[in-house]
Enzyme design. Structure first.
Site, PDB file in Angstrom:
ATOM      1  N   ASP A  57       0.845  -1.203   0.000  1.00  0.00           N
ATOM      2  CA  ASP A  57       0.000   0.000   0.000  1.00  0.00           C
ATOM      3  C   ASP A  57       0.880   1.252   0.000  1.00  0.00           C
ATOM      4  O   ASP A  57       1.436   1.633   1.025  1.00  0.00           O
ATOM      5  CB  ASP A  57      -0.890  -0.038   1.258  1.00  0.00           C
ATOM      6  CG  ASP A  57      -1.695   1.236   1.427  1.00  0.00           C
ATOM      7  OD1 ASP A  57      -1.649   2.101   0.534  1.00  0.00           O
ATOM      8  OD2 ASP A  57      -2.380   1.345   2.461  1.00  0.00           O
ATOM      9  N   GLU A  86      31.847   7.782   1.888  1.00  0.00           N
ATOM     10  CA  GLU A  86      32.456   7.579   3.219  1.00  0.00           C
ATOM     11  C   GLU A  86      31.406   8.022   4.223  1.00  0.00           C
ATOM     12  O   GLU A  86      31.333   9.189   4.573  1.00  0.00           O
ATOM     13  CB  GLU A  86      33.675   8.465   3.414  1.00  0.00           C
ATOM     14  CG  GLU A  86      34.762   8.335   2.381  1.00  0.00           C
ATOM     15  CD  GLU A  86      35.874   9.355   2.657  1.00  0.00           C
ATOM     16  OE1 GLU A  86      36.482   9.312   3.730  1.00  0.00           O
ATOM     17  OE2 GLU A  86      36.098  10.215   1.796  1.00  0.00           O
ATOM     18  N   GLU A 146      29.947   8.466   7.607  1.00  0.00           N
ATOM     19  CA  GLU A 146      30.332   8.482   9.025  1.00  0.00           C
ATOM     20  C   GLU A 146      29.091   8.369   9.922  1.00  0.00           C
ATOM     21  O   GLU A 146      27.990   8.740   9.510  1.00  0.00           O
ATOM     22  CB  GLU A 146      31.074   9.786   9.348  1.00  0.00           C
ATOM     23  CG  GLU A 146      32.367   9.935   8.560  1.00  0.00           C
ATOM     24  CD  GLU A 146      32.986  11.327   8.645  1.00  0.00           C
ATOM     25  OE1 GLU A 146      34.204  11.440   8.473  1.00  0.00           O
ATOM     26  OE2 GLU A 146      32.249  12.320   8.863  1.00  0.00           O
ATOM     27  N   GLU A 176      36.495   7.956  14.151  1.00  0.00           N
ATOM     28  CA  GLU A 176      36.574   9.282  13.517  1.00  0.00           C
ATOM     29  C   GLU A 176      36.885  10.377  14.544  1.00  0.00           C
ATOM     30  O   GLU A 176      36.990  10.124  15.742  1.00  0.00           O
ATOM     31  CB  GLU A 176      35.286   9.589  12.738  1.00  0.00           C
ATOM     32  CG  GLU A 176      35.448   9.577  11.218  1.00  0.00           C
ATOM     33  CD  GLU A 176      36.557  10.459  10.646  1.00  0.00           C
ATOM     34  OE1 GLU A 176      37.053  11.378  11.328  1.00  0.00           O
ATOM     35  OE2 GLU A 176      36.943  10.222   9.481  1.00  0.00           O
ATOM     36  N   GLU A 185      33.813   5.313  11.128  1.00  0.00           N
ATOM     37  CA  GLU A 185      33.698   5.290   9.663  1.00  0.00           C
ATOM     38  C   GLU A 185      34.179   3.937   9.169  1.00  0.00           C
ATOM     39  O   GLU A 185      35.185   3.410   9.636  1.00  0.00           O
ATOM     40  CB  GLU A 185      34.556   6.416   9.067  1.00  0.00           C
ATOM     41  CG  GLU A 185      34.535   6.445   7.545  1.00  0.00           C
ATOM     42  CD  GLU A 185      35.324   7.624   6.971  1.00  0.00           C
ATOM     43  OE1 GLU A 185      35.337   8.713   7.589  1.00  0.00           O
ATOM     44  OE2 GLU A 185      35.935   7.450   5.903  1.00  0.00           O
ATOM     45  N   HIS A 195      31.174  11.940   2.487  1.00  0.00           N
ATOM     46  CA  HIS A 195      31.949  12.390   1.326  1.00  0.00           C
ATOM     47  C   HIS A 195      31.726  11.369   0.213  1.00  0.00           C
ATOM     48  O   HIS A 195      31.704  10.171   0.487  1.00  0.00           O
ATOM     49  CB  HIS A 195      33.431  12.453   1.657  1.00  0.00           C
ATOM     50  CG  HIS A 195      33.739  13.263   2.890  1.00  0.00           C
ATOM     51  ND1 HIS A 195      34.947  13.260   3.518  1.00  0.00           N
ATOM     52  CD2 HIS A 195      32.957  14.114   3.609  1.00  0.00           C
ATOM     53  CE1 HIS A 195      34.922  14.063   4.557  1.00  0.00           C
ATOM     54  NE2 HIS A 195      33.716  14.590   4.642  1.00  0.00           N
ATOM     55  N   ARG A 206      40.434  20.744   3.499  1.00  0.00           N
ATOM     56  CA  ARG A 206      39.234  20.013   3.901  1.00  0.00           C
ATOM     57  C   ARG A 206      38.022  20.913   4.143  1.00  0.00           C
ATOM     58  O   ARG A 206      36.944  20.430   4.477  1.00  0.00           O
ATOM     59  CB  ARG A 206      39.536  19.143   5.122  1.00  0.00           C
ATOM     60  CG  ARG A 206      40.315  17.903   4.760  1.00  0.00           C
ATOM     61  CD  ARG A 206      40.550  16.986   5.941  1.00  0.00           C
ATOM     62  NE  ARG A 206      40.750  15.602   5.515  1.00  0.00           N
ATOM     63  CZ  ARG A 206      41.838  15.119   4.937  1.00  0.00           C
ATOM     64  NH1 ARG A 206      42.850  15.908   4.684  1.00  0.00           N
ATOM     65  NH2 ARG A 206      41.921  13.853   4.592  1.00  0.00           N
ATOM     66  N   GLU A 261      36.345  14.193  -4.899  1.00  0.00           N
ATOM     67  CA  GLU A 261      35.605  13.889  -3.671  1.00  0.00           C
ATOM     68  C   GLU A 261      34.705  15.079  -3.346  1.00  0.00           C
ATOM     69  O   GLU A 261      35.202  16.167  -3.063  1.00  0.00           O
ATOM     70  CB  GLU A 261      36.603  13.652  -2.518  1.00  0.00           C
ATOM     71  CG  GLU A 261      35.948  13.402  -1.172  1.00  0.00           C
ATOM     72  CD  GLU A 261      36.943  13.404   0.000  1.00  0.00           C
ATOM     73  OE1 GLU A 261      38.070  13.916  -0.160  1.00  0.00           O
ATOM     74  OE2 GLU A 261      36.579  12.913   1.080  1.00  0.00           O
ATOM     75  N   ARG A 297      32.560  16.679  -0.708  1.00  0.00           N
ATOM     76  CA  ARG A 297      32.558  16.461   0.743  1.00  0.00           C
ATOM     77  C   ARG A 297      31.303  16.963   1.439  1.00  0.00           C
ATOM     78  O   ARG A 297      31.126  16.802   2.638  1.00  0.00           O
ATOM     79  CB  ARG A 297      33.773  17.172   1.362  1.00  0.00           C
ATOM     80  CG  ARG A 297      35.088  16.581   0.933  1.00  0.00           C
ATOM     81  CD  ARG A 297      36.257  17.419   1.440  1.00  0.00           C
ATOM     82  NE  ARG A 297      36.262  17.565   2.886  1.00  0.00           N
ATOM     83  CZ  ARG A 297      36.778  16.697   3.738  1.00  0.00           C
ATOM     84  NH1 ARG A 297      37.331  15.588   3.288  1.00  0.00           N
ATOM     85  NH2 ARG A 297      36.757  16.918   5.040  1.00  0.00           N
TER      86      ARG A 297
END
Ligand code: GLN
Ligand code: MG
Ligand code: MG
Ligand code: MG
Length: 474
Positions: free
Chosen positions: A51, A129, A131, A212, A220, A269, A340, A359, A361
């Site tokens: 449903d 990745e 976390e 982490e 992670e 990421h 970063r 990547e 992030r």
């Protein structure tokens, strides 16, 4: 695995139940279980009815009949059930037998088909990745109810967290102090290893696991890249196993992006690259971070569309509590090979031509992985198609510490949206890159925006504990 193989496996392993699953708009799995004696080749042709009107974000009551059409390729044995059970992920069809346009898996498949029509390459690869935090149930309760709402400084947050740890066995992890210390500081090695064991048993190729950066319990686990829909299926499997191993240990795992104010949040990421017949297309020796022009244009597409994209990759009100300076979460819409705080990073350590990738992030695990990977691919492909040059548009590269730039330089840098509503505004203004080739439909996006606006509204009309600190004694 073919349907035939699945049916053989049911016999060989004395499987008692088959658990058919699908994924809703928000990225949560749902299931209906059939005794194995009721499952045969026909089940894979006729499907399993459910449903749709009871699933958030799906159909209205007037058109509720939906069908799960099992994808035999996805079958794996549930590691948690007392009765041996085979899990099979399914596509959603309408009663007329066509794929349901709001089924996230249908959009993921359409994005992969669209890639084939562009002539850009034959496969896009994704590696998330994702976390998460592992909390004691007790600690979870106290996090929900405690004074941490009122904590303003990192030092105070640190003290609050230490107090909440319980008995004094020392070797506590301070705020932002959790990056890869050995036991007894890392108290969760065995839980993560058990998660990895079951992930491997369930068919995932796991590459590594670690504690982490955040205080006790952030974790992670990395599993190997794969194509778009397969990686989204793998992420659903990953979350299921992480949640349930934590439960077995009397703990709770959460992928919420920012459960603790004043400490690092949890991101997802996403590493991405495009190949043509086994040849990597993102590598070119000598370019910036050995990136090809195609990779740079893909980055251009991601960054140019980022404000809209983030409505899909960071789709919760909590997402934006993570995207603030100072916690390794990206704030700046720039690319860089090291930084970063950049939304797009290009890993350069230990990278081979085949491993050359970008990547993104920004995303977090409140994203529906099918929609998020599809949307990122669409943004990147738009960048390639329109030859979007990220440098010409002021997206970098920025290899200096962005916090050390002059005010003048900083002014040039665009930021991620500050709230879910801002991201939804951006998506309403910039969605055509998603509807290219019919991958997302305008109807889907309108429904998605309405669904998420309701969530943002529900949060904003509620009285927040922090408001008592600010206003109660007025
Ligand atoms: N937890 C950080 C984030 O929110 C990332 C930390 C890391 O993996 N270096 O994205
Ligand atoms: Mg990592
Ligand atoms: Mg990490
Ligand atoms: Mg990373």
């Amino acid at each position: 695995m073919s349907v035939q193989k699945v049916l053989e496996l049911i016999k060989e392993k004395n499987i008692e139940f088959v658990d058919f699953r699908f994924v809703d708009l928000a990225g949560r799995a749902h299931h209906i279980t059939l005794p194995a004696s009721e499952v045969d080749a026909e089940t894979f042709v006729n499907g399993v009815a459910f449903d749709g009107s009871s699933i958030a974000g799906f159909r209205g009551i007037e058109e509720s009949d939906m069908v799960m059409m099992p994808d035999a390729e996805t079958a794996y044995v549930d590691p948690f059930t007392a009765h041996s059970t085979l899990i099979v992920m399914s596509n959603i069809h309408t009663p007329d037998g066509v794929r349901y346009e709001r089924d996230p898996r249908s959009i993921a498949h359409k994005a992969e088909e669209y890639l084939q029509t562009t002539g850009v390459g034959t496969a896009a690869f994704f590696a998330p990745e994702s976390e998460f935090f592992i909390f004691d149930d007790v600690r979870y309760e106290s996090t929900m109810n405690s004074s941490s709402f009122f904590v303003d400084s990192e030092e105070a947050a640190w003290n609050t967290n230490r107090k909440e740890e319980g008995g004094n066995l020392a070797f506590k992890v301070g705020v932002k102090g959790g990056y890869v210390p050995v036991a007894p500081v890392d108290s969760q090695q065995d839980i993560r290893s058990e998660m990895v064991r079951l992930l491997q048993e369930s068919g995932l190729r796991v590459e590594r696991h670690h504690h982490e950066v955040a205080t006790a319990g952030q974790a992670e686990i990395n599993f190997r890249f794969d194509t778009l829909t397969k990686t989204a299926d793998n992420l659903m499997k990953y979350k299921y196993i992480v949640h349930n191993v934590a439960r077995q240990y009397g703990k709770v795992a959460t992928f919420m992006p920012k459960p603790l104010f004043g400490d690092n949040g949890s991101g997802m990421h996403v590493h991405q690259s495009i190949f043509n017949e086994g040849e990597p297309l993102f590598y070119e020796k000598g370019g910036y971070a050995n990136l090809s022009q195609m990779a740079l244009n893909y980055i251009g597409g991601i960054l140019y569309h980022a404000p809209a994209l983030i409505a899909i990759t960071n789709p919760s009100t909590n997402s934006f509590k993570r995207l603030v300076p100072g916690y390794e979460a990206p704030v700046n819409l720039v690319f860089s090979k090291g930084n970063r705080s950049a939304a797009v990073r290009i890993p350069v350590a230990a990278v081979t031509p085949k491993g050359c990738r970008i990547e993104f992030r920004t995303p977090d695990s409140t994203a529906n992985p099918y929609l998020a990977f599809a949307a990122m691919l669409m943004a990147g492909l738009d960048g390639i198609k329109r030859k979007i040059d990220p440098t010409a548009l002021g997206y970098g590269p920025y290899d200096k510490n962005i916090y050390e730039l002059s005010d003048e330089e900083k002014k040039e840098i665009r930021s991620v949206p500050g709230t879910l509503d801002e991201a939804l505004d951006a998506l309403e203004a910039d969605y055509e890159f998603l509807t290219e080739g019919g991958v997302f439909t305008k109807e889907f996006i309108d429904n998605y925006v309405a669904f998420k606006r309701a969530e943002a509204k529900a949060v904003s009309i509620r009285v927040h504990p922090y408001e008592y600190g600010l206003y109660f004694d007025c």
